[in-house]
Design a protein around this motif. Structure first.
Motif, PDB file in Angstrom:
ATOM      1  N   GLY A  16      45.246  37.239  39.658  1.00 53.49           N
ATOM      2  CA  GLY A  16      44.789  38.565  39.939  1.00 53.49           C
ATOM      3  C   GLY A  16      43.823  38.545  41.085  1.00 53.49           C
ATOM      4  O   GLY A  16      42.608  37.775  40.736  1.00 53.49           O
ATOM      5  N   TYR A  17      44.001  39.080  42.026  1.00 52.96           N
ATOM      6  CA  TYR A  17      43.132  38.972  43.336  1.00 52.96           C
ATOM      7  C   TYR A  17      41.696  39.740  42.839  1.00 52.96           C
ATOM      8  O   TYR A  17      40.458  39.191  43.312  1.00 52.96           O
ATOM      9  N   LYS A  18      41.794  40.734  42.050  1.00 52.31           N
ATOM     10  CA  LYS A  18      40.604  41.391  41.788  1.00 52.31           C
ATOM     11  C   LYS A  18      39.459  40.674  40.551  1.00 52.31           C
ATOM     12  O   LYS A  18      38.515  40.863  40.407  1.00 52.31           O
ATOM     13  N   TYR A  19      40.270  39.588  40.329  1.00 54.15           N
ATOM     14  CA  TYR A  19      39.508  38.513  39.552  1.00 54.15           C
ATOM     15  C   TYR A  19      38.925  37.155  40.179  1.00 54.15           C
ATOM     16  O   TYR A  19      38.489  36.504  39.662  1.00 54.15           O
ATOM     17  N   ILE A  90      48.858  22.133  43.558  1.00 55.49           N
ATOM     18  CA  ILE A  90      48.513  23.409  42.847  1.00 55.49           C
ATOM     19  C   ILE A  90      48.910  24.632  43.532  1.00 55.49           C
ATOM     20  O   ILE A  90      48.566  24.700  44.841  1.00 55.49           O
ATOM     21  N   PHE A  91      49.887  25.422  43.152  1.00 57.25           N
ATOM     22  CA  PHE A  91      50.543  26.508  44.021  1.00 57.25           C
ATOM     23  C   PHE A  91      49.917  27.683  42.980  1.00 57.25           C
ATOM     24  O   PHE A  91      50.047  27.692  41.878  1.00 57.25           O
ATOM     25  N   ALA A  92      49.059  28.429  43.857  1.00 56.07           N
ATOM     26  CA  ALA A  92      48.631  29.724  43.253  1.00 56.07           C
ATOM     27  C   ALA A  92      49.301  30.992  43.842  1.00 56.07           C
ATOM     28  O   ALA A  92      49.352  31.178  45.134  1.00 56.07           O
ATOM     29  N   ILE A  93      49.820  31.857  42.968  1.00 53.35           N
ATOM     30  CA  ILE A  93      50.385  33.080  43.667  1.00 53.35           C
ATOM     31  C   ILE A  93      49.458  34.282  42.951  1.00 53.35           C
ATOM     32  O   ILE A  93      49.601  34.464  41.712  1.00 53.35           O
ATOM     33  N   GLY A  94      49.278  35.211  43.766  1.00 50.90           N
ATOM     34  CA  GLY A  94      48.340  36.265  43.433  1.00 50.90           C
ATOM     35  C   GLY A  94      48.861  37.670  43.803  1.00 50.90           C
ATOM     36  O   GLY A  94      49.603  37.802  44.884  1.00 50.90           O
ATOM     37  N   CYS A  95      48.384  38.467  42.940  1.00 52.51           N
ATOM     38  CA  CYS A  95      48.955  39.946  42.973  1.00 52.51           C
ATOM     39  C   CYS A  95      47.551  40.571  42.705  1.00 52.51           C
ATOM     40  O   CYS A  95      46.502  39.970  42.474  1.00 52.51           O
ATOM     41  N   THR A  96      47.624  41.929  42.629  1.00 50.52           N
ATOM     42  CA  THR A  96      46.353  42.755  42.404  1.00 50.52           C
ATOM     43  C   THR A  96      45.616  42.098  41.113  1.00 50.52           C
ATOM     44  O   THR A  96      44.595  41.917  40.992  1.00 50.52           O
ATOM     45  N   GLY A  97      46.386  42.660  39.954  1.00 51.20           N
ATOM     46  CA  GLY A  97      45.844  42.289  38.417  1.00 51.20           C
ATOM     47  C   GLY A  97      46.404  40.818  38.055  1.00 51.20           C
ATOM     48  O   GLY A  97      45.805  40.557  36.982  1.00 51.20           O
ATOM     49  N   GLY A  98      47.273  40.492  38.544  1.00 54.70           N
ATOM     50  CA  GLY A  98      47.631  39.022  37.871  1.00 54.70           C
ATOM     51  C   GLY A  98      48.816  39.043  36.590  1.00 54.70           C
ATOM     52  O   GLY A  98      48.682  38.149  35.728  1.00 54.70           O
ATOM     53  N   ARG A  99      49.588  40.172  36.601  1.00 57.24           N
ATOM     54  CA  ARG A  99      50.344  40.498  35.379  1.00 57.24           C
ATOM     55  C   ARG A  99      51.597  40.589  35.546  1.00 57.24           C
ATOM     56  O   ARG A  99      52.483  40.409  34.927  1.00 57.24           O
ATOM     57  N   ILE A 122      52.999  25.556  34.196  1.00 56.80           N
ATOM     58  CA  ILE A 122      52.782  27.006  34.661  1.00 56.80           C
ATOM     59  C   ILE A 122      51.512  27.541  33.890  1.00 56.80           C
ATOM     60  O   ILE A 122      51.687  27.195  32.847  1.00 56.80           O
ATOM     61  N   PHE A 123      50.748  28.197  34.674  1.00 55.30           N
ATOM     62  CA  PHE A 123      49.644  28.619  33.666  1.00 55.30           C
ATOM     63  C   PHE A 123      49.500  30.288  34.583  1.00 55.30           C
ATOM     64  O   PHE A 123      49.507  30.360  35.819  1.00 55.30           O
ATOM     65  N   HIS A 124      49.425  31.296  33.746  1.00 52.98           N
ATOM     66  CA  HIS A 124      49.147  32.535  34.069  1.00 52.98           C
ATOM     67  C   HIS A 124      47.602  32.992  33.815  1.00 52.98           C
ATOM     68  O   HIS A 124      47.402  33.508  32.655  1.00 52.98           O
ATOM     69  N   ARG A 125      46.762  32.809  34.600  1.00 53.60           N
ATOM     70  CA  ARG A 125      45.387  33.160  34.652  1.00 53.60           C
ATOM     71  C   ARG A 125      45.011  34.429  33.943  1.00 53.60           C
ATOM     72  O   ARG A 125      44.102  34.362  33.165  1.00 53.60           O
ATOM     73  N   ASP A 126      45.267  35.327  34.709  1.00 56.15           N
ATOM     74  CA  ASP A 126      44.913  36.488  34.177  1.00 56.15           C
ATOM     75  C   ASP A 126      46.091  37.511  33.578  1.00 56.15           C
ATOM     76  O   ASP A 126      45.640  38.766  33.516  1.00 56.15           O
ATOM     77  N   ILE A 127      46.747  37.034  32.997  1.00 53.69           N
ATOM     78  CA  ILE A 127      48.020  38.036  32.544  1.00 53.69           C
ATOM     79  C   ILE A 127      47.487  38.674  31.386  1.00 53.69           C
ATOM     80  O   ILE A 127      47.965  40.032  31.138  1.00 53.69           O
ATOM     81  N   LYS A 128      46.698  38.137  30.830  1.00 60.68           N
ATOM     82  CA  LYS A 128      45.908  39.279  29.320  1.00 60.68           C
ATOM     83  C   LYS A 128      44.648  39.942  29.605  1.00 60.68           C
ATOM     84  O   LYS A 128      44.513  40.881  28.941  1.00 60.68           O
ATOM     85  N   LYS A 129      44.424  40.091  30.927  1.00 57.65           N
ATOM     86  CA  LYS A 129      43.399  41.268  31.448  1.00 57.65           C
ATOM     87  C   LYS A 129      44.025  42.400  31.705  1.00 57.65           C
ATOM     88  O   LYS A 129      45.364  42.707  31.936  1.00 57.65           O
ATOM     89  N   ASP A 130      43.118  43.511  31.331  1.00 57.89           N
ATOM     90  CA  ASP A 130      43.535  44.774  31.781  1.00 57.89           C
ATOM     91  C   ASP A 130      44.788  45.324  31.091  1.00 57.89           C
ATOM     92  O   ASP A 130      45.527  45.964  31.670  1.00 57.89           O
ATOM     93  N   LYS A 131      45.085  45.001  29.827  1.00 58.02           N
ATOM     94  CA  LYS A 131      46.119  45.622  29.202  1.00 58.02           C
ATOM     95  C   LYS A 131      46.087  46.860  28.760  1.00 58.02           C
ATOM     96  O   LYS A 131      45.046  47.300  28.300  1.00 58.02           O
TER      97      LYS A 131
END
Length: 131
Positions: A16-19, A90-99, A122-131
């Motif tokens: 997520g770009y916000k992180y 390393i391929f990094a794919i970003g959106c606002t919150g990463g979920r 594959i790794f989802h860095r921010d998937i659990k933030k802002d639930k």
């Protein structure tokens, strides 16, 4: 001549770009232009690992075209860059919150590489933030 698929280790990360942007990516994509499930109350609290979220993100022609072009360019990049000769990419794919959107696109790219016989993680860095 050695096979590129045997020489390169691919890591795909959603974020997520916000992180903050990852500082170790060879290849960074911003997918904030794709349809955002966050604004659909039924999907807001889910992630790109859920099939209904993935379908929402991939529903438009623009999304389908982008994902196909990304797969093609990623293959081109691997074969034409020096990293593709031997090493880690390393391929990094970003959106606002990463979920939602970044997770969906990262999953699509990961499935593509696995289907082509690459060693990929594959790794989802921010998937659990802002639930």
């Amino acid at each position: 001549m050695s096979n590129t698929k045997d020489n390169v280790k691919i890591q795909i990360m959603s974020f997520g770009y916000k992180y903050g942007m990852p500082d170790n990516a060879n290849f960074l994509q911003d997918v904030r232009f794709l349809p955002n499930p966050y604004y659909d109350e039924k999907l807001k609290h889910k992630s790109g690992l859920d099939s209904d979220v993935r379908e929402y993100v991939k529903q438009t022609e623009q999304s389908k075209e982008y994902i196909n072009k990304l797969k093609d360019f990623a293959e081109f990049y691997i074969h034409k860059s020096s990293v593709g000769q031997k090493g880690e990419l390393i391929f990094a794919i970003g959106c606002t919150g990463g979920r939602h959107r970044s997770v969906t696109v990262a999953q699509e790219l990961y499935a593509h590489f696995i289907s082509k016989g690459y060693s990929a993680e594959i790794f989802h860095r921010d998937i659990k933030k802002d639930k």
